[in-house]
Design an enzyme around this catalytic site. Structure first.
Site, PDB file in Angstrom:
ATOM      1  N   HIS A 158      -6.345   6.576  -6.417  1.00  0.00           N
ATOM      2  CA  HIS A 158      -5.921   5.490  -5.529  1.00  0.00           C
ATOM      3  C   HIS A 158      -5.105   6.005  -4.355  1.00  0.00           C
ATOM      4  O   HIS A 158      -4.686   7.167  -4.318  1.00  0.00           O
ATOM      5  CB  HIS A 158      -5.131   4.435  -6.317  1.00  0.00           C
ATOM      6  N   CYS A 174      -2.228   8.812 -12.885  1.00  0.00           N
ATOM      7  CA  CYS A 174      -3.204   8.535 -11.838  1.00  0.00           C
ATOM      8  C   CYS A 174      -3.222   9.666 -10.817  1.00  0.00           C
ATOM      9  O   CYS A 174      -2.303  10.486 -10.751  1.00  0.00           O
ATOM     10  CB  CYS A 174      -2.875   7.226 -11.128  1.00  0.00           C
TER      11      CYS A 174
END
Length: 199
Positions: A158, A174
């Site tokens: 992301h 992440c």
């Protein structure tokens, strides 16, 4: 008052103001894993690793038996490679999981979202009860401009509202990118693409 004394007073006031503003914005989240939420980089919101520096986006030689469209994440290098074929790839700088949050394995991209919303998972809220229960997508959202979801996990590739953290081990697992880069990758990646994470 001398010019030097006036200069020292002005500098002290600027530093004090910056420290207060920074302290007020230090509020952590799942995606940033300790980076403050909602602050802007000195480079602006989007930031860019496409120009120069250690995390600059660039085309590189990438030998190996990988199908075009495959994503290979090298956690140790803090780099993500998008395989273009013929022994070539696009290399991006990324932020990776901090100690205790790094992982490896093979997944597929199961979803793609523009300006994704963010709901902290229950385990994160237990650790950080001060976090918001939900955030709409937008410039202050820690997931940034785009997100690609990996398998059935909570992990994503992301964007970030903290571009200065790219190249660091600061997340909760992440892989974060500057928004310019995650938009570029998002436009190249298909749902179903293989993602290989080397830890």
């Amino acid at each position: 008052m001398t010019r030097l004394a006036a200069f020292v007073i002005v500098c002290a006031a600027i530093i004090a103001g910056t420290t207060v503003a920074t302290a007020q914005s230090f509020y952590e989240d799942f995606a940033s894993g300790g980076a403050p939420l909602g602050r802007r980089s000195q480079f602006g919101f989007f930031g860019s690793s496409s120009g120069s520096g250690p995390v600059a986006r660039t085309n590189v030689s990438f030998p190996g038996n990988f199908a075009p469209g495959t994503i290979v994440v090298n956690t140790a290098e803090r780099r993500l490679y998008f395989v273009t074929g013929n022994g070539q790839a696009i290399r991006y700088g990324i932020g990776v999981g901090r100690d205790g949050f790094r992982w490896g394995g093979v997944h597929r991209v199961t979803a793609k979202k523009e300006w994704p919303e963010w709901t902290p998972p229950a385990q994160m809220l237990r650790r950080r009860p001060d976090l918001p229960r939900h955030m709409k997508g937008g410039e202050d959202n820690p997931l940034g401009a785009r997100a690609m979801y990996l398998g059935s996990t909570l992990y994503r590739i992301h964007g970030s509202n903290e571009p200065e953290t790219i190249g660091q081990a600061v997340s909760s697992g992440c892989f974060r990118m500057v928004n310019d880069d995650v938009i570029d990758l998002y436009n190249r990646v298909s749902v179903g693409a293989t993602v290989i994470v080397k830890n």
